[in-house]
Motif scaffolding. Structure first.
Motif, mmCIF file in Angstrom:
data_model
loop_
_atom_site.group_PDB
_atom_site.id
_atom_site.type_symbol
_atom_site.label_atom_id
_atom_site.label_comp_id
_atom_site.label_asym_id
_atom_site.label_seq_id
_atom_site.Cartn_x
_atom_site.Cartn_y
_atom_site.Cartn_z
ATOM 1 N N LYS A 1 14.538 -11.372 0.077
ATOM 2 C CA LYS A 1 14.770 -11.726 -1.423
ATOM 3 C C LYS A 1 13.835 -11.508 -2.182
ATOM 4 C CE LYS A 1 16.157 -16.107 0.540
ATOM 5 N NZ LYS A 1 15.697 -17.661 0.607
ATOM 6 N N ALA A 2 12.615 -10.751 -1.859
ATOM 7 C CA ALA A 2 11.585 -10.225 -2.910
ATOM 8 C C ALA A 2 11.966 -9.005 -3.465
ATOM 9 C CB ALA A 2 10.211 -9.852 -1.913
ATOM 10 N N ASP A 3 11.398 -8.718 -4.545
ATOM 11 C CA ASP A 3 11.524 -7.491 -5.327
ATOM 12 C C ASP A 3 11.045 -6.256 -4.803
ATOM 13 O OD1 ASP A 3 12.677 -9.200 -7.716
ATOM 14 O OD2 ASP A 3 10.831 -9.154 -8.538
ATOM 15 N N THR A 4 12.052 -5.209 -4.878
ATOM 16 C CA THR A 4 11.757 -4.010 -4.082
ATOM 17 C C THR A 4 10.899 -3.120 -4.882
ATOM 18 O OG1 THR A 4 13.913 -3.982 -2.887
ATOM 19 C CG2 THR A 4 12.474 -1.694 -3.026
ATOM 20 N N VAL A 5 9.831 -2.717 -4.589
ATOM 21 C CA VAL A 5 8.809 -1.845 -5.307
ATOM 22 C C VAL A 5 9.131 -0.388 -4.761
ATOM 23 C CG1 VAL A 5 6.421 -1.136 -5.682
ATOM 24 C CG2 VAL A 5 7.206 -3.620 -5.509
ATOM 25 N N ASN A 6 9.530 0.517 -5.735
ATOM 26 C CA ASN A 6 9.906 1.776 -5.376
ATOM 27 C C ASN A 6 8.889 2.827 -6.055
ATOM 28 O OD1 ASN A 6 12.633 1.736 -4.077
ATOM 29 N ND2 ASN A 6 12.925 0.474 -6.142
ATOM 30 N N THR A 7 8.426 4.010 -5.068
ATOM 31 C CA THR A 7 7.463 4.984 -5.693
ATOM 32 C C THR A 7 8.233 6.489 -5.265
ATOM 33 O OG1 THR A 7 6.276 5.112 -3.468
ATOM 34 C CG2 THR A 7 5.395 3.504 -5.268
ATOM 35 N N GLY B 1 -5.896 18.280 -0.249
ATOM 36 C CA GLY B 1 -4.855 18.658 -1.227
ATOM 37 C C GLY B 1 -4.636 17.620 -2.451
ATOM 38 N N LEU B 2 -3.656 17.579 -2.952
ATOM 39 C CA LEU B 2 -3.628 16.501 -4.225
ATOM 40 C C LEU B 2 -1.962 15.950 -4.062
ATOM 41 C CD1 LEU B 2 -4.999 18.347 -7.324
ATOM 42 C CD2 LEU B 2 -5.876 16.425 -5.978
ATOM 43 N N ASP B 3 -1.908 14.805 -4.496
ATOM 44 C CA ASP B 3 -0.505 14.363 -4.620
ATOM 45 C C ASP B 3 -0.303 13.558 -5.843
ATOM 46 O OD1 ASP B 3 0.485 14.758 -1.772
ATOM 47 O OD2 ASP B 3 -0.412 12.949 -1.210
ATOM 48 N N VAL B 4 0.846 13.586 -6.577
ATOM 49 C CA VAL B 4 0.962 12.917 -7.688
ATOM 50 C C VAL B 4 2.221 12.032 -7.403
ATOM 51 C CG1 VAL B 4 1.821 13.208 -10.194
ATOM 52 C CG2 VAL B 4 0.153 14.961 -9.101
ATOM 53 N N ALA B 5 1.869 10.702 -7.861
ATOM 54 C CA ALA B 5 2.848 9.766 -7.587
ATOM 55 C C ALA B 5 3.417 9.027 -8.738
ATOM 56 C CB ALA B 5 2.163 8.779 -6.452
ATOM 57 N N HIS B 6 4.626 8.397 -8.793
ATOM 58 C CA HIS B 6 5.182 7.582 -9.843
ATOM 59 C C HIS B 6 5.402 6.272 -9.356
ATOM 60 C CE1 HIS B 6 7.254 6.276 -13.431
ATOM 61 N NE2 HIS B 6 8.177 5.876 -12.546
ATOM 62 N N GLY B 7 4.866 5.223 -9.839
ATOM 63 C CA GLY B 7 4.993 3.826 -9.377
ATOM 64 C C GLY B 7 6.013 2.997 -10.582
ATOM 65 N N PRO B 8 6.137 1.725 -10.306
ATOM 66 C CA PRO B 8 6.768 0.975 -11.328
ATOM 67 C C PRO B 8 5.933 0.811 -12.637
ATOM 68 C CG PRO B 8 6.628 -0.043 -9.198
ATOM 69 C CD PRO B 8 5.980 1.039 -9.012
ATOM 70 N N ALA C 1 7.227 16.268 -0.603
ATOM 71 C CA ALA C 1 7.551 15.395 -1.413
ATOM 72 C C ALA C 1 7.852 14.024 -0.616
ATOM 73 C CB ALA C 1 9.088 15.617 -1.785
ATOM 74 N N PHE C 2 7.551 12.982 -1.136
ATOM 75 C CA PHE C 2 7.668 11.656 -0.740
ATOM 76 C C PHE C 2 8.174 10.522 -1.497
ATOM 77 C CE2 PHE C 2 3.600 12.100 -2.707
ATOM 78 C CZ PHE C 2 3.418 11.356 -3.413
ATOM 79 N N THR C 3 8.786 9.357 -0.793
ATOM 80 C CA THR C 3 9.223 8.266 -1.388
ATOM 81 C C THR C 3 8.906 7.029 -0.676
ATOM 82 O OG1 THR C 3 11.023 7.180 -2.511
ATOM 83 C CG2 THR C 3 11.491 8.477 -0.606
ATOM 84 N N GLY C 4 8.740 6.072 -1.287
ATOM 85 C CA GLY C 4 8.393 4.621 -0.818
ATOM 86 C C GLY C 4 8.941 3.625 -1.214
ATOM 87 N N SER D 1 0.738 -1.030 0.101
ATOM 88 C CA SER D 1 -0.077 -0.019 0.027
ATOM 89 C C SER D 1 0.830 0.999 -0.114
ATOM 90 C CB SER D 1 -1.022 -0.150 1.255
ATOM 91 O OG SER D 1 -1.592 1.083 1.276
ATOM 92 N N LEU D 2 1.120 1.686 -1.152
ATOM 93 C CA LEU D 2 1.763 2.902 -1.343
ATOM 94 C C LEU D 2 1.303 3.664 -2.521
ATOM 95 C CD1 LEU D 2 5.529 1.518 -1.553
ATOM 96 C CD2 LEU D 2 4.613 2.785 0.657
ATOM 97 N N ARG D 3 1.379 5.052 -2.442
ATOM 98 C CA ARG D 3 1.026 6.025 -3.354
ATOM 99 C C ARG D 3 1.832 5.803 -4.517
ATOM 100 N NH1 ARG D 3 1.546 11.398 0.324
ATOM 101 N NH2 ARG D 3 3.137 9.825 1.277
#
Length: 301
Positions: free
Chosen positions: A257-263, A281-288, A241-244, A208-210
């Motif tokens: 060992k699992a693949d890392t999901v970055n946002t 407000g609003l957030d704009v997020a970039h995922g895989p 600004a955020f990252t996950g 659960s990540l933006r």
């Protein structure tokens, strides 16, 4: 002293998802007793990439429909920031195929057909422990919120599936200056099937990540962490600004060992109610796989 709040909500999306809910948050005995309750109904269309612990190359679109009840009651330990209590979840869910051009082919699959024939009641109850020193739960700028929840789902309390769930959450907020804040979230979710029946497809937790679609990365064990920095441009306007990062696996030992999901992403907040400290407000997020826009109200987490 916090004020009691009642909530009414409606939702709808372009893929046909819809729902409604009412809720209430109240504080008694000078904030020594806290209660939260939400009851609602939803018809949610979701793409599942994991089905019966099998990774799918092409997502399966399912409709999850039915009423749900969530409530918890917490008691403050003496005059400290520690709380203890219980949480209850009840869901009545009907699972069916969403609009799918290969419906006849899918129904020939025995495992899929077995899941789709489910009309599942899941009922769970269990203890919770919490430490909460946040200055404002609706818009925190400093303090900590650590929570542990353990739920027991069993036929004896109205559940058709027997399993347990564990959730550990750590929310950290630091106010370095009058304008600059930093926050860090860490969360671990786990479920354990205690019975012979297969777990319904919506039970295993997901990252659960933006920037990540719901149910895109599922596993019986999921860990996520997310950091957010914010800067007040004016008294009412704040930029962030955020990252996950997140990991999902069926076994706890496999998380490393699992693949890392970055946002990554950014947004803004506008203070609309100083009394409660409520911001929108609003957030704009970039995922895989995609970019996403989120409408935010109140605390991000």
């Amino acid at each position: 002293m916090p004020q009691s709040i009642s909530l009414v909500g409606l939702m709808g999306t372009k893929n046909g998802t819809k729902g409604a809910a009412v809720g209430h948050i109240t504080f008694w005995d000078e904030d020594r007793i806290r209660y939260q309750g939400i009851i609602g109904w939803a018809s949610i269309n979701l793409d599942f990439y994991t089905f019966d612990e099998i990774k799918l190359l092409t997502p399966l679109s399912l409709n999850i429909e039915g009423p749900a009840l969530f409530q918890n009651l917490k008691l403050r330990y003496q005059d400290s920031n520690f709380f203890y209590g219980f949480k209850q979840i009840y869901r009545q869910v009907d699972i069916s195929l969403a609009e799918n051009p290969i419906e006849d082919f899918l129904l020939e699959n025995g495992i899929i057909k077995e899941h789709l024939s489910l009309d599942v009641n899941t009922s769970g109850i269990g203890p919770l422990l919490e430490y909460d020193s946040r200055d404002n739960p609706l818009n925190p700028e400093r303090g900590f919120n650590y929570k542990a929840e353990y739920l027991y789902f069993d036929e004896a309390i109205g559940s058709k599936v027997d399993y347990t769930s564990l959730k550990l959450t750590a929310l950290n907020y630091w106010r370095y200056t009058d304008k600059f804040n930093f926050a860090l979230r860490m969360q671990y979710d786990s479920v354990n099937n205690r019975g012979e029946k297969r777990l319904p497809v919506y039970i295993p937790p997901s990252i659960s990540l933006r920037g990540v679609s719901a149910t895109r990365y599922q596993g019986l064990n999921v860990f996520v962490t997310e950091a957010e920095a914010s800067y007040k441009v004016t008294h009412k306007i704040k930029l962030n600004a955020f990252t996950g990062m997140g990991w999902a696996a069926d076994n706890f030992s496999d998380l490393s060992k699992a693949d890392t999901v970055n946002t990554v992403g950014a947004g803004f907040r506008y203070l609309i109610d100083e009394h409660y400290g409520i911001s929108i407000g609003l957030d704009v997020a970039h995922g895989p796989e995609q970019n996403a826009i989120y409408i935010q109200a109140g605390s991000t987490w």
